[in-house]
Design a protein around this motif. Structure first.
Motif, PDB file in Angstrom:
ATOM      1  N   LEU A 173       0.834  -1.206   0.000  1.00  0.00           N
ATOM      2  CA  LEU A 173       0.000   0.000   0.000  1.00  0.00           C
ATOM      3  C   LEU A 173       0.866   1.253   0.000  1.00  0.00           C
ATOM      4  O   LEU A 173       1.996   1.238   0.466  1.00  0.00           O
ATOM      5  CB  LEU A 173      -0.903   0.015   1.241  1.00  0.00           C
ATOM      6  CG  LEU A 173      -2.176  -0.834   1.179  1.00  0.00           C
ATOM      7  CD1 LEU A 173      -2.958  -0.672   2.475  1.00  0.00           C
ATOM      8  CD2 LEU A 173      -3.065  -0.433  -0.007  1.00  0.00           C
ATOM      9  N   CYS A 174       0.318   2.340  -0.537  1.00  0.00           N
ATOM     10  CA  CYS A 174       1.001   3.630  -0.582  1.00  0.00           C
ATOM     11  C   CYS A 174       1.320   4.095   0.834  1.00  0.00           C
ATOM     12  O   CYS A 174       0.480   4.045   1.728  1.00  0.00           O
ATOM     13  CB  CYS A 174       0.116   4.638  -1.297  1.00  0.00           C
ATOM     14  SG  CYS A 174       0.660   6.326  -1.129  1.00  0.00           S
ATOM     15  N   GLN A 175       2.577   4.577   1.022  1.00  0.00           N
ATOM     16  CA  GLN A 175       2.993   4.974   2.361  1.00  0.00           C
ATOM     17  C   GLN A 175       2.422   6.328   2.778  1.00  0.00           C
ATOM     18  O   GLN A 175       2.563   6.744   3.923  1.00  0.00           O
ATOM     19  CB  GLN A 175       4.525   5.043   2.435  1.00  0.00           C
ATOM     20  CG  GLN A 175       5.169   3.674   2.330  1.00  0.00           C
ATOM     21  CD  GLN A 175       6.674   3.751   2.348  1.00  0.00           C
ATOM     22  OE1 GLN A 175       7.241   4.795   2.020  1.00  0.00           O
ATOM     23  NE2 GLN A 175       7.314   2.668   2.725  1.00  0.00           N
ATOM     24  N   LYS A 176       1.808   7.023   1.837  1.00  0.00           N
ATOM     25  CA  LYS A 176       1.313   8.345   2.194  1.00  0.00           C
ATOM     26  C   LYS A 176      -0.176   8.306   2.509  1.00  0.00           C
ATOM     27  O   LYS A 176      -0.594   8.733   3.575  1.00  0.00           O
ATOM     28  CB  LYS A 176       1.594   9.323   1.046  1.00  0.00           C
ATOM     29  CG  LYS A 176       1.659  10.732   1.560  1.00  0.00           C
ATOM     30  CD  LYS A 176       2.366  11.674   0.615  1.00  0.00           C
ATOM     31  CE  LYS A 176       2.336  13.078   1.177  1.00  0.00           C
ATOM     32  NZ  LYS A 176       2.157  14.067   0.123  1.00  0.00           N
ATOM     33  N   CYS A 177      -0.971   7.782   1.575  1.00  0.00           N
ATOM     34  CA  CYS A 177      -2.422   7.786   1.800  1.00  0.00           C
ATOM     35  C   CYS A 177      -2.905   6.481   2.426  1.00  0.00           C
ATOM     36  O   CYS A 177      -4.015   6.416   2.945  1.00  0.00           O
ATOM     37  CB  CYS A 177      -3.161   8.045   0.487  1.00  0.00           C
ATOM     38  SG  CYS A 177      -2.909   6.758  -0.749  1.00  0.00           S
ATOM     39  N   HIS A 178      -2.054   5.439   2.377  1.00  0.00           N
ATOM     40  CA  HIS A 178      -2.417   4.123   2.904  1.00  0.00           C
ATOM     41  C   HIS A 178      -3.742   3.624   2.340  1.00  0.00           C
ATOM     42  O   HIS A 178      -4.462   2.873   2.983  1.00  0.00           O
ATOM     43  CB  HIS A 178      -2.466   4.136   4.446  1.00  0.00           C
ATOM     44  CG  HIS A 178      -1.204   4.627   5.066  1.00  0.00           C
ATOM     45  ND1 HIS A 178      -0.038   3.900   5.089  1.00  0.00           N
ATOM     46  CD2 HIS A 178      -0.902   5.820   5.641  1.00  0.00           C
ATOM     47  CE1 HIS A 178       0.913   4.604   5.681  1.00  0.00           C
ATOM     48  NE2 HIS A 178       0.421   5.778   6.017  1.00  0.00           N
ATOM     49  N   GLU A 179      -4.072   4.048   1.150  1.00  0.00           N
ATOM     50  CA  GLU A 179      -5.342   3.657   0.559  1.00  0.00           C
ATOM     51  C   GLU A 179      -5.143   2.892  -0.747  1.00  0.00           C
ATOM     52  O   GLU A 179      -5.715   1.829  -0.946  1.00  0.00           O
ATOM     53  CB  GLU A 179      -6.198   4.901   0.256  1.00  0.00           C
ATOM     54  CG  GLU A 179      -6.901   5.452   1.484  1.00  0.00           C
ATOM     55  CD  GLU A 179      -7.568   6.787   1.204  1.00  0.00           C
ATOM     56  OE1 GLU A 179      -7.588   7.237   0.051  1.00  0.00           O
ATOM     57  OE2 GLU A 179      -8.066   7.384   2.174  1.00  0.00           O
ATOM     58  N   ARG A 180      -4.300   3.498  -1.628  1.00  0.00           N
ATOM     59  CA  ARG A 180      -4.142   2.904  -2.957  1.00  0.00           C
ATOM     60  C   ARG A 180      -2.886   2.058  -3.043  1.00  0.00           C
ATOM     61  O   ARG A 180      -1.992   2.159  -2.207  1.00  0.00           O
ATOM     62  CB  ARG A 180      -4.102   4.026  -4.008  1.00  0.00           C
ATOM     63  CG  ARG A 180      -5.451   4.678  -4.237  1.00  0.00           C
ATOM     64  CD  ARG A 180      -5.347   5.865  -5.176  1.00  0.00           C
ATOM     65  NE  ARG A 180      -4.689   7.004  -4.539  1.00  0.00           N
ATOM     66  CZ  ARG A 180      -5.362   8.033  -3.995  1.00  0.00           C
ATOM     67  NH1 ARG A 180      -6.661   8.083  -4.020  1.00  0.00           N
ATOM     68  NH2 ARG A 180      -4.702   9.018  -3.437  1.00  0.00           N
ATOM     69  N   GLN A 181      -2.828   1.241  -4.097  1.00  0.00           N
ATOM     70  CA  GLN A 181      -1.671   0.397  -4.360  1.00  0.00           C
ATOM     71  C   GLN A 181      -0.449   1.272  -4.706  1.00  0.00           C
ATOM     72  O   GLN A 181      -0.562   2.210  -5.497  1.00  0.00           O
ATOM     73  CB  GLN A 181      -2.024  -0.513  -5.549  1.00  0.00           C
ATOM     74  CG  GLN A 181      -1.118  -1.707  -5.705  1.00  0.00           C
ATOM     75  CD  GLN A 181      -1.249  -2.686  -4.537  1.00  0.00           C
ATOM     76  OE1 GLN A 181      -2.307  -2.781  -3.919  1.00  0.00           O
ATOM     77  NE2 GLN A 181      -0.170  -3.357  -4.210  1.00  0.00           N
TER      78      GLN A 181
ATOM     79  N   LEU B 219       4.921   4.903  -3.177  1.00  0.00           N
ATOM     80  CA  LEU B 219       3.738   5.746  -3.254  1.00  0.00           C
ATOM     81  C   LEU B 219       2.822   5.285  -4.378  1.00  0.00           C
ATOM     82  O   LEU B 219       3.248   4.625  -5.316  1.00  0.00           O
ATOM     83  CB  LEU B 219       4.144   7.205  -3.536  1.00  0.00           C
ATOM     84  CG  LEU B 219       5.049   7.895  -2.523  1.00  0.00           C
ATOM     85  CD1 LEU B 219       5.483   9.251  -3.057  1.00  0.00           C
ATOM     86  CD2 LEU B 219       4.345   8.072  -1.191  1.00  0.00           C
ATOM     87  N   CYS B 220       1.544   5.672  -4.266  1.00  0.00           N
ATOM     88  CA  CYS B 220       0.652   5.452  -5.394  1.00  0.00           C
ATOM     89  C   CYS B 220       0.908   6.567  -6.402  1.00  0.00           C
ATOM     90  O   CYS B 220       1.517   7.585  -6.061  1.00  0.00           O
ATOM     91  CB  CYS B 220      -0.804   5.459  -4.948  1.00  0.00           C
ATOM     92  SG  CYS B 220      -1.392   7.062  -4.411  1.00  0.00           S
ATOM     93  N   GLU B 221       0.426   6.402  -7.614  1.00  0.00           N
ATOM     94  CA  GLU B 221       0.711   7.378  -8.655  1.00  0.00           C
ATOM     95  C   GLU B 221       0.215   8.762  -8.273  1.00  0.00           C
ATOM     96  O   GLU B 221       0.881   9.760  -8.479  1.00  0.00           O
ATOM     97  CB  GLU B 221       0.050   6.929  -9.953  1.00  0.00           C
ATOM     98  CG  GLU B 221       1.017   6.857 -11.112  1.00  0.00           C
ATOM     99  CD  GLU B 221       0.407   6.090 -12.265  1.00  0.00           C
ATOM    100  OE1 GLU B 221      -0.190   6.751 -13.106  1.00  0.00           O
ATOM    101  OE2 GLU B 221       0.513   4.850 -12.284  1.00  0.00           O
ATOM    102  N   GLN B 222      -0.984   8.794  -7.687  1.00  0.00           N
ATOM    103  CA  GLN B 222      -1.600  10.072  -7.342  1.00  0.00           C
ATOM    104  C   GLN B 222      -0.791  10.836  -6.293  1.00  0.00           C
ATOM    105  O   GLN B 222      -0.516  12.011  -6.445  1.00  0.00           O
ATOM    106  CB  GLN B 222      -3.015   9.828  -6.831  1.00  0.00           C
ATOM    107  CG  GLN B 222      -3.875  11.071  -6.912  1.00  0.00           C
ATOM    108  CD  GLN B 222      -5.345  10.680  -6.995  1.00  0.00           C
ATOM    109  OE1 GLN B 222      -5.698   9.606  -7.486  1.00  0.00           O
ATOM    110  NE2 GLN B 222      -6.205  11.533  -6.499  1.00  0.00           N
ATOM    111  N   CYS B 223      -0.388  10.127  -5.219  1.00  0.00           N
ATOM    112  CA  CYS B 223       0.384  10.781  -4.168  1.00  0.00           C
ATOM    113  C   CYS B 223       1.760  11.196  -4.696  1.00  0.00           C
ATOM    114  O   CYS B 223       2.295  12.225  -4.304  1.00  0.00           O
ATOM    115  CB  CYS B 223       0.552   9.876  -2.964  1.00  0.00           C
ATOM    116  SG  CYS B 223      -0.962   9.671  -2.030  1.00  0.00           S
ATOM    117  N   ALA B 224       2.334  10.373  -5.568  1.00  0.00           N
ATOM    118  CA  ALA B 224       3.634  10.718  -6.138  1.00  0.00           C
ATOM    119  C   ALA B 224       3.515  12.025  -6.897  1.00  0.00           C
ATOM    120  O   ALA B 224       4.368  12.900  -6.810  1.00  0.00           O
ATOM    121  CB  ALA B 224       4.121   9.607  -7.062  1.00  0.00           C
TER     122      ALA B 224
END
Ligand SMILES: [Zn+2]
Ligand SMILES: [Zn+2]
Lengths: 358, 173
Positions: B2-10, B28-33
Motif C-alpha cells: 500500500l502507498c505509504q502516504k495515503c495508505h489507501e491505494r496500491q 507511493l501510489c501514482e496520485q500521491c507521487a
C-alpha cells in the motif's frame, strides 16, 4: 483570515511579483553549493559534525556582513512541523531532501524569501536565490554577495584545480546550478515541444517537466538548467543558459501567434472551458488544476481573458499543493477531501478578480 | 504494497533516495507521487532526465577494468574520511573534501566525461583563494617576463623578475 490576507502573508516574493519576460518565464533560480574545510560532507556526518556546521553557519548568518544583505531568520529543521517543512518545499525554498533531514538540517531564510540558505543538505551549504521573471544575472549577483558575506566568517573547502569542492562531482568547480521555470503551452499545443527539448538537451542543458514525468509535464511547466559546473565561469554558464532560454522564448511566442491565427476558435474554447471549470467545479485533482490554470494563463497572455490577474498560475500552482492546502484550511486532509478543498480555494481566489470573458 | 502516504491505494511508484548517508525507499501510489510534486517524481524510475541515474551509469563505466590509466595505482580509500572508491561509485558522493585529492588520479577521466574540463576557471573565494590568486599572478608575471625579454625590454623584465621573487617567497612561507 480572509484569502487575500492569507495570500499577503503566506506567499514568497517570487510568487507575487512579475519580472522581465514573465509571460513565459515564471522564475529564475541560482543555487550555489559550498562546503566547510576540514569537515566530512553531510553524507558521513555524525551529530557532532552536523552541530559544528550548524553553529558555524548560524554565527556567520548573524554577523554584520550578512545583515547588510538582508534580514535572515535561522531555523533548525527539528523545530518545524513536518507540514511546515513540506510548505517550504512547495514554495521551492528548500529541497525535499532537506525537509527530511530532521536531525541535521537547518535553513536561513531572508524575510522576503528571495534567499534561502540550506544547511546540511547534500552539501554543508546551498545558497539559493529565486527571483520572478528572467533575472538570472541579478539572482547570481545576489547569491554571490551572500556567499562573499558568509565567507568572511567561514573557511570554504576550495581546491586550486577543482574549485569549490562538493559532495557530488556533478557540482564541483563553481558549484552553481542556474535554472529557469518556463511556461510553454504554445510549444506543447502545437506539438513542437519534444523537438525543442531534445535540441536543448543536446547543448548541455537539462530539461524536465516541473510537475509530472518527463515531457508529459502538467501545466506545460518546464525547468531548464545547466549541467556543467566545472571548466566554465559562472558568467559563461549563465550566459549559455540565457541565450538558449531566449531562443525558447522566441519559439514559444511564434507558436502562440500561429495558434491564434490558425486555431483561434479552438484556442478560445479551450481557455474559456478551463476558466469555467476552475470557476465552478467542486472537485479538482492537482493534475487537472495545473492544466486548467495553464490554459487560463495562456488566455490572459493572449488577451482572451481580461481582469484575471496574471500571477494566478504561479500563486495557485503552489497554493493548491497538499501541504499548502492543509495550512490554509488548518486541518489534515485526506486526498479525496483535498480535491474538494482545492476546488473551493480556486473558486475563492478567482472571485478576488473582476473577470471578463471576451 | 500500500502507498505509504495515503495508505489507501496500491503503491506503484518506488523512489530510492540517499538521506543522511542511508539509502531509503519510498513507495507511493501514482496520485500521491504526483501530489508530492516536482522534486520527487524526478527520482522515479524511468525518467529520462534523472541526473543521478546518469551519473551512476558513468561511474560504473569508470570502475570497469581497463579504464584506469596504465601504470598508475590509485589509492582504494580516502585516509581522512575512510570512504573507498567502491563506495563512491555506488552512491555517487564523496565523503569529505580530501577525497578529491585521494582519488584525483581516477577523477580526471570521470570529470572529462561529465564536465566541460577538469580545471576550475570561475569564482575564487577571498580567503581560501588568496594563495590560488597569487599563484595565478605569478604565472602571469612569468609569461610577461618572457615576452619582455623576447621584445628586448630588459628594464621591464628586471622589474618583473623582482616581483616574481617576492611572490615566490610569499608562497613558500
Ligand atoms: Zn497514495
Ligand atoms: Zn574523504
Amino acid at each position: 483570515m480572509s484569502l487575500s490576507d492569507f495570500l499577503q502573508r503566506a506567499t514568497s516574493r517570487w510568487m507575487k511579483d512579475g519580472g522581465p519576460e514573465d509571460d513565459i518565464i515564471l522564475t529564475s533560480r541560482i543555487r550555489i553549493a559550498r562546503n566547510l574545510q576540514g569537515l566530512p560532507f553531510p553524507i558521513l556526518q555524525t551529530d557532532t559534525h552536523a552541530d559544528e556546521v550548524i553553529r558555524a553557519v548560524q554565527e556567520a548568518v548573524a554577523a554584520e556582513a550578512v545583515a547588510k544583505v538582508g534580514k535572515f531568520e535561522f531555523i533548525r529543521c527539528a523545530s518545524l512541523s513536518p507540514l511546515d517543512r513540506q510548505v517550504f518545499v512547495e514554495k521551492h525554498l528548500i529541497s525535499p531532501d532537506l525537509a527530511e533531514a530532521e536531525k541535521h538540517g537547518a535553513i536561513a531564510l531572508r524575510d522576503d524569501e528571495a534567499i534561502s540558505i540550506m544547511v546540511n543538505e547534500e552539501d554543508h551549504l546551498r545558497i539559493q536565490c529565486i527571483m520572478p521573471g528572467l533575472r538570472l544575472e541579478d539572482a547570481w549577483h545576489l547569491a554571490s554577495a551572500v556567499d562573499d558575506a558568509l565567507e568572511q566568517s567561514l573557511l570554504y573547502a576550495f581546491h586550486e584545480k577543482f574549485g569549490y569542492l562538493t559532495a557530488c562531482p556533478t557540482n564541483v568547480g563553481t558549484g552553481i546550478r542556474a535554472s529557469v521555470m518556463m511556461h510553454l503551452p504554445g510549444l506543447v499545443l502545437s506539438g513542437n515541444i519534444q523537438r525543442m527539448l531534445t535540441a536543448v538537451s543536446h547543448v548541455g542543458l537539462a530539461v524536465r517537466g516541473m510537475y509530472g514525468e518527463g515531457t508529459e509535464s502538467n501545466g506545460s511547466l518546464f525547468q531548464v538548467s545547466n549541467q556543467v559546473t566545472l571548466g566554465e565561469t559562472e558568467e559563461e554558464i549563465i550566459g549559455n543558459l540565457s541565450s538558449v532560454v531566449h531562443q525558447l522564448i522566441d519559439h514559444e511566442r511564434a507558436a502562440r501567434k500561429a495558434l491564434l491565427q490558425e486555431n483561434r476558435e479552438a484556442l478560445e474554447d479551450r481557455v474559456c472551458r478551463s476558466f469555467g471549470i476552475l470557476a465552478y467545479a467542486r472537485r479538482m485533482d492537482s493534475r487537472e488544476t495545473l492544466q486548467r490554470l495553464s490554459d487560463v494563463r495562456l488566455g490572459i497572455d493572449l488577451g482572451i481573458l481580461k481582469g484575471v490577474s496574471s500571477g494566478i498560475l504561479k500563486e495557485l500552482m503552489v497554493m493548491t499543493q497538499p501541504a499548502f492546502l492543509q495550512k490554509y484550511f488548518h486541518e489534515e486532509l485526506a486526498p479525496g477531501e483535498r480535491d474538494i478543498r482545492r476546488a473551493m480555494l480556486v473558486r475563492e481566489r478567482l472571485r478576488l478578480d473582476d473577470t471578463e470573458v471576451r | 504494497m500500500l502507498c505509504q502516504k495515503c495508505h489507501e491505494r496500491q503503491a506503484n511508484v518506488h523512489v530510492n533516495k540517499i538521506v543522511g548517508g542511508k539509502m531509503s525507499a519510498t513507495h507511493l501510489c501514482e496520485q500521491c507521487a504526483k501530489e508530492n510534486g516536482d522534486f520527487l517524481t524526478q527520482f522515479a524510475a524511468g525518467n529520462p532526465f534523472d541526473f543521478n541515474h546518469l551519473l551512476s551509469g558513468l561511474l560504473n563505466m569508470e570502475s570497469s577494468p581497463g579504464v584506469s590509466p596504465p601504470g598508475v595505482v590509485a589509492p582504494a580509500q580516502c585516509s581522512t574520511c575512510g570512504m573507498t572508491y567502491g563506495q563512491f561509485t555506488k552512491i555517487g558522493r564523496f565523503g569529505c573534501p580530501d577525497c578529491y585529492d585521494h582519488f584525483a588520479v581516477r577523477l580526471d577521466p570521470l570529470l572529462r566525461r561529465i564536465q566541460s574540463s577538469t580545471t576550475h576557471t570561475g569564482k575564487v573565494p577571498a580567503k581560501s583563494g588568496e594563495r590560488v590568486k597569487q599563484r595565478k599572478t605569478l604565472e602571469q608575471f612569468r609569461r610577461e617576463m618572457q615576452e619582455a625579454i623576447a621584445s628586448e625590454q630588459f628594464e621591464r623584465a628586471a622589474e618583473l623578475r623582482d616581483k616574481i621573487r617576492e611572490l615566490e617567497t610569499q608562497l613558500s612561507e
